[in-house]
Design a protein around this motif. Structure first.
Motif: not given
Length: 284
Positions: A154-157, A184-189, A197-201, A212-214
């Protein structure tokens, strides 16, 4: 080593490897640019019998280190580096107890920021991403893996709250499809201050890596999807989704959100004003 594009070719900054000891091995490099001086900082793990996280800054002529390093954990454990206001570096890393932590340079030493970020003590934190907003707010994304391979991630922020001196999770787990594993959640402001945030499932249990990418933006109460999923379908993968900076939250770019085969990447752009509306479109 670090190379910088000079318009015609690559220039190796400092001309020498960054290893603290030529007899050791290095892995898991990360790079970030100072918002004020425009110079790079790098972090990496080095194993000379003890796995240590080193963070260095480029002064224009040399690579001095911030302090003497942070004793880390497993040699393959990823770390993430960001540089905030006044060019103060922040690093997310995994300690010897396999817990995810954040440290910030205070001018003389690495100071802890908050406590352990792990949501579940029985799982292993992985794939951290860290960003620092213009006001100095530290935000971290990561995923947690069940030690039994294939049993879930699971991915979190989370955002650091200076009043409570602790990290506060933003919303629930990012997972859109609970049947898939989020990584692999990737953050950007964004330039308008919005956290994106972008992440893969993935589904690694069907014999084919379905991915899938979100991409989503934080509204203040939840992560709102930006456009539809990207790269859905058997044989597709969203290997290490990454966001590019310098965008506003309605016109953004996300790299590596659709890849066929596994190590091939396409650049995709979201622009609410372009056709088709509210979609990611391939950009050459």
């Amino acid at each position: 080593s670090v190379r910088r594009w000079d318009g015609t070719g690559g220039e190796t900054l400092g001309g020498v490897p960054l290893d603290r000891s030529v007899a050791s091995n290095t892995r898991q490099g990360s790079i970030a640019i100072g918002p004020e001086d425009g110079e790079p900082r790098v972090s990496f793990l080095e194993n000379d019998g003890t796995v240590t996280l080193h963070v260095l800054q480029w002064t224009g002529t040399a690579w001095p280190e911030y302090g003497t390093g942070i004793v880390s954990s497993y040699f393959w454990a990823p770390n993430a580096l960001a540089v905030g206001p006044s060019d103060v570096p922040v690093v997310a890393w995994r300690d010897v107890a396999n817990d995810l932590r954040v440290s910030q340079w205070n001018g003389t030493a690495w100071a802890p920021v908050g406590g352990v970020l792990d949501v579940l003590a029985t799982e292993t934190p992985d794939g951290p991403s860290v960003v620092v907003g213009s006001a100095g707010t530290i935000l971290v994304g990561w995923n947690e893996i069940d030690p039994t391979y294939g049993s879930g991630s699971n991915a979190y922020v989370a955002r650091f709250d200076s009043l409570s001196s602790s990290f506060v999770r933003l919303g629930d787990a990012l997972d859109v499809d609970i049947a898939l594993d989020a990584y692999y959640p990737d953050l950007a402001v964004a330039t308008d201050g919005t956290l994106v945030v972008a992440w893969g499932e993935y589904d690694f249990g069907n014999g084919v890596s379905e991915g899938r990418g979100y991409v989503a933006r934080w509204t203040g109460t939840r992560f709102q999807p930006i456009g539809p999923e990207v790269g859905a379908g058997l044989g597709a993968t969203t290997n290490y989704p990454q966001l590019e900076g310098g965008f506003d939250s309605d016109k953004m770019k996300a790299d590596n959100l659709n890849a066929r085969p596994f190590d091939d990447s396409l650049l995709r752009r979201y622009d609410k004003d372009s056709a088709p509306q509210s979609d990611f479109v391939a950009k050459v």
